[in-house]
Scaffold this motif. Sequence first.
Motif, PDB file in Angstrom:
ATOM      1  N   GLY A   1       0.821  -1.214   0.000  1.00 40.68           N
ATOM      2  CA  GLY A   1       0.000   0.000   0.000  1.00 40.68           C
ATOM      3  C   GLY A   1       0.852   1.259   0.000  1.00 40.68           C
ATOM      4  O   GLY A   1       1.529   1.544   0.989  1.00 40.68           O
ATOM      5  N   VAL A   2       0.809   2.012  -1.078  1.00 39.97           N
ATOM      6  CA  VAL A   2       1.670   3.196  -1.215  1.00 39.97           C
ATOM      7  C   VAL A   2       1.249   4.289  -0.230  1.00 39.97           C
ATOM      8  O   VAL A   2       2.079   4.803   0.538  1.00 39.97           O
ATOM      9  N   GLU A   3      -0.027   4.656  -0.230  1.00 37.80           N
ATOM     10  CA  GLU A   3      -0.468   5.751   0.648  1.00 37.80           C
ATOM     11  C   GLU A   3      -0.240   5.416   2.122  1.00 37.80           C
ATOM     12  O   GLU A   3       0.254   6.247   2.894  1.00 37.80           O
ATOM     13  N   LYS A   4      -0.591   4.191   2.489  1.00 34.50           N
ATOM     14  CA  LYS A   4      -0.454   3.784   3.899  1.00 34.50           C
ATOM     15  C   LYS A   4       1.009   3.792   4.331  1.00 34.50           C
ATOM     16  O   LYS A   4       1.353   4.273   5.417  1.00 34.50           O
ATOM     17  N   SER A   5       1.883   3.303   3.466  1.00 36.53           N
ATOM     18  CA  SER A   5       3.303   3.243   3.821  1.00 36.53           C
ATOM     19  C   SER A   5       3.939   4.626   3.831  1.00 36.53           C
ATOM     20  O   SER A   5       4.791   4.926   4.681  1.00 36.53           O
ATOM     21  N   VAL A   6       3.515   5.504   2.916  1.00 36.96           N
ATOM     22  CA  VAL A   6       4.044   6.874   2.902  1.00 36.96           C
ATOM     23  C   VAL A   6       3.640   7.602   4.187  1.00 36.96           C
ATOM     24  O   VAL A   6       4.451   8.330   4.789  1.00 36.96           O
ATOM     25  N   ALA A   7       2.416   7.378   4.613  1.00 34.55           N
ATOM     26  CA  ALA A   7       1.968   8.008   5.855  1.00 34.55           C
ATOM     27  C   ALA A   7       2.813   7.538   7.037  1.00 34.55           C
ATOM     28  O   ALA A   7       3.195   8.338   7.906  1.00 34.55           O
ATOM     29  N   ARG A   8       3.149   6.271   7.066  1.00 33.52           N
ATOM     30  CA  ARG A   8       3.977   5.755   8.159  1.00 33.52           C
ATOM     31  C   ARG A   8       5.401   6.302   8.068  1.00 33.52           C
ATOM     32  O   ARG A   8       6.019   6.594   9.095  1.00 33.52           O
ATOM     33  N   MET A   9       5.915   6.417   6.851  1.00 32.13           N
ATOM     34  CA  MET A   9       7.261   6.994   6.684  1.00 32.13           C
ATOM     35  C   MET A   9       7.306   8.423   7.241  1.00 32.13           C
ATOM     36  O   MET A   9       8.258   8.801   7.932  1.00 32.13           O
ATOM     37  N   LYS A  10       6.278   9.169   6.943  1.00 28.72           N
ATOM     38  CA  LYS A  10       6.221  10.550   7.448  1.00 28.72           C
ATOM     39  C   LYS A  10       6.155  10.545   8.974  1.00 28.72           C
ATOM     40  O   LYS A  10       6.811  11.354   9.639  1.00 28.72           O
ATOM     41  N   ALA A  11       5.354   9.623   9.513  1.00 24.96           N
ATOM     42  CA  ALA A  11       5.238   9.535  10.968  1.00 24.96           C
ATOM     43  C   ALA A  11       6.572   9.157  11.613  1.00 24.96           C
ATOM     44  O   ALA A  11       6.875   9.572  12.739  1.00 24.96           O
ATOM     45  N   ASP A  12       7.378   8.390  10.881  1.00 27.10           N
ATOM     46  CA  ASP A  12       8.696   7.993  11.373  1.00 27.10           C
ATOM     47  C   ASP A  12       9.741   9.085  11.170  1.00 27.10           C
ATOM     48  O   ASP A  12      10.908   8.903  11.542  1.00 27.10           O
ATOM     49  N   GLY A  13       9.326  10.204  10.536  1.00 24.12           N
ATOM     50  CA  GLY A  13      10.244  11.311  10.322  1.00 24.12           C
ATOM     51  C   GLY A  13      11.142  11.162   9.109  1.00 24.12           C
ATOM     52  O   GLY A  13      12.176  11.836   9.000  1.00 24.12           O
ATOM     53  N   TRP A  14      10.753  10.292   8.172  1.00 26.21           N
ATOM     54  CA  TRP A  14      11.570  10.062   6.980  1.00 26.21           C
ATOM     55  C   TRP A  14      11.129  10.985   5.849  1.00 26.21           C
ATOM     56  O   TRP A  14       9.931  11.272   5.687  1.00 26.21           O
ATOM     57  N   THR A  15      12.072  11.407   5.045  1.00 26.89           N
ATOM     58  CA  THR A  15      11.765  12.218   3.862  1.00 26.89           C
ATOM     59  C   THR A  15      11.200  11.317   2.769  1.00 26.89           C
ATOM     60  O   THR A  15      11.755  10.257   2.480  1.00 26.89           O
ATOM     61  N   ILE A  16      10.118  11.747   2.165  1.00 25.63           N
ATOM     62  CA  ILE A  16       9.499  10.975   1.090  1.00 25.63           C
ATOM     63  C   ILE A  16      10.184  11.320  -0.223  1.00 25.63           C
ATOM     64  O   ILE A  16      10.413  12.497  -0.524  1.00 25.63           O
ATOM     65  N   PRO A  17      10.530  10.337  -1.059  1.00 28.62           N
ATOM     66  CA  PRO A  17      11.159  10.616  -2.344  1.00 28.62           C
ATOM     67  C   PRO A  17      10.305  11.575  -3.180  1.00 28.62           C
ATOM     68  O   PRO A  17       9.068  11.426  -3.242  1.00 28.62           O
ATOM     69  N   ALA A  18      10.952  12.549  -3.806  1.00 30.18           N
ATOM     70  CA  ALA A  18      10.227  13.545  -4.601  1.00 30.18           C
ATOM     71  C   ALA A  18       9.414  12.882  -5.698  1.00 30.18           C
ATOM     72  O   ALA A  18       8.291  13.322  -6.011  1.00 30.18           O
ATOM     73  N   ASN A  19       9.954  11.822  -6.305  1.00 26.80           N
ATOM     74  CA  ASN A  19       9.213  11.104  -7.352  1.00 26.80           C
ATOM     75  C   ASN A  19       7.860  10.615  -6.840  1.00 26.80           C
ATOM     76  O   ASN A  19       6.835  10.711  -7.526  1.00 26.80           O
ATOM     77  N   VAL A  20       7.870  10.080  -5.630  1.00 26.69           N
ATOM     78  CA  VAL A  20       6.638   9.506  -5.071  1.00 26.69           C
ATOM     79  C   VAL A  20       5.684  10.615  -4.650  1.00 26.69           C
ATOM     80  O   VAL A  20       4.457  10.503  -4.849  1.00 26.69           O
TER      81      VAL A  20
END
Length: 790
Positions: A411-430
Amino acid sequence: MLRIEKAAVLGAGTMGAQIAAHLANAGLPVLLLDIAPRELSAEEQAQGLTLESRQVRDRIARAGFDAALKAKPAAFFTPDRARLITVGNFDDDMARLKDCDLIIEAVVENLQIKRKLYERVEQARRPGSVVATNTSGIPIRQLAEGFSADFRAHFLGTHFFNPPRYLHLCELIGTEWTSPEIACSIAGLLDQRLGKGVVVAKDRPNFIANRIGTYGALVTVKTMLEDGYNIEEVDKMTGAAVGRPKSATFRTFDIVGLDVLLHVTKNLYDAVPEDEERDTFLAPEFLQQMAERGLLGAKVGGGFYRKQKGGEKAEIWTLDHASLEYRPQQKVKLPALDMAKNIEDVGERTRALIWGKDRVGAFLWQTTAKTLRYAANRIPEIAETVVDVDRAMRWGFGWELGVFEVWDAIGVEKSVARMKADGWTIPANVERMLETGARSFYKLENGQRFFFDFTTLEYKPLNDPAGAIILKSVKERTGVIKRNAGASLVDLGDGVACLEFHSKMNAIGGDTIQMVKTALAEVEKNFVGLVVGNQGANFCVGANLMLMLMGAQAFQQTTMSLRYSPKPVVVAPFNLALGGGCEFILHADRVRASAELYAGLVEVGVGIIPAGGGAKEMTVRALDALPKDAGEADPFPFIKRAFETVAMAKVSTSAAEARKLGFLRDDDTVSMNADRLIADAKQEVLALARAGYVAPRPRTDILALGLPALATLKLGIHQMKRAGFISDHDALIGEKLAHIMTGGDLNHPTRVSEQYLLDLEREAFLSLAGERRTQERMAHTLKTGKPLRN
């Protein structure tokens, strides 16, 4: 048009020698060269040889060639393919390069050494010949610059993966000077002649697969250290559970060699100063300490694992990464992995594991999410599209799902939300992809698959590779004609249908038998012919034992219906084709086999004999192999050879060996690239139809050798039993098989029908099925998956 009729490989190390072996597998004569030694070995001195002796001067190339001959798994399809290789050395044989159309360099990974060799190659090669490097990390441009225009136009990177025969990927890397026509021609050679999955990579350090794979491997190691996991746990979590090879992480390191891994990581660290994750490529200290102690892996007898001798049998011990001492393996207790075994779909299984609120989920989230982010940031640096990255990882590392296919699965949206919660930068492409409203890297729409293109920020059609038919895509576009739990009938277009197995392990069961009957009836009415094939892990592991016990006659009728269908039937086997799967091969009008074909009649392992016409057909083929101009040639040696093939449950190690064993005939053909197998089989059907196909008639002219031949085979069986090579039950099975293949109780050689041999076969099968020891073998195989020799 570029024609490749002879090749040279420069460098006879593991990769060079095995690339040469695979070129020979493809039927190309190969010149294999390496350096001439500068000093004599003790053995050469004892023989009175000198540095001028040709035997000495070719020693290094010869050693590489000999190692390829002995390689496990085998580098050659059959040993006789090795005759296509000629060895030599750089000092004496460079002039012979003028006769070579393709020159592949595979010497040590050193820029200056390679360039010095190219200076000699440029003097010797014929203008227009292609020069390729198998470098895994040196920039192709640096290797080519400064050489003549013709050299640079015909120079590119062809990065094979080890072992070259078995790993599907070959990365193709050009420069601004590489002729597009040459690159296209070499891509075609790699694809069709050598059977490779070709991915075009950018000329960036370690290209695609090794760049992503090395990053992911080091993230895995560092997460293990930081979060307190052990080596056994990591290998359990990073292997088959998430659709990766069984060797997982640390067993793979042992196979590759720790020295190779450290060389790659150092090269990467030095070569990518601008990489946002550069520090990841700094290998942990304990890996350096292992290398200093010589714990390099399988090639030296120990790395992360080693065999510990002592007691009745050797045990596998594991390295404790803290103490660098070996200890007995620890049992892994991770309940999530046990539960996940019940989830067949790898995407669903990976999703369940990663989102788990346990030790497994925590580890897989950390390692997977970081690799996903890293891969997204590498486009377009190392590859143009997500498709190229995914194919590279699937074909080069044996992953069932590529990086972006995994991301879609969790799940792209779900995993991106968790990455943000973990304080990780999301790839600009994504980020840009999500801003367009897209929610996945791939999508299916009206039967057509699409992938998201980061450059145009829109979906583009994902077409099947040229020359290939992907059954999944066909079914998504057009659906299926008929389907049940075991098989489907699919319309391939142009009047050709495909019978696709999709039972567990593609074993033949009642559903398969029913679908064969349905398919043949449908093809007779509405199609010009039938392909029998699929795109699972294996073609067919055999017939379901319960089916065989309950319906041996029905299975015979099924295989014979393939043989006598009024429309041509082409079987397209690959990988394992055992037992009943092999009998499907034996009864086809034509076989289009994958080069990697492991076929055999293995029923004796469960205490029975082939009962789908296999014993009958091997008898017929043995007799048909008698030389037509041999006059009164003795047929017994031909029957004896076929009997041994079945009685010893011989399994081919390639399509070439399957032909030698009699499972393939002279007019059966081979596809080097398994991706092309269904499309090639379709063309075989069309060719048979265009040639005015007429179904064969049942045979009534088979020579049964009778009691004299039977007595001779029985004597051999008795001697094997007396010598302790086979058990009493093995002997009984052998005698039953001999009875079929000689025609039974006939006083003299007699012409008999196929049905006569089929009746003998069925009687023998049913007789053996009633034996207690056969039933024990069957029960043991069903329970353990392994044969029992009782």
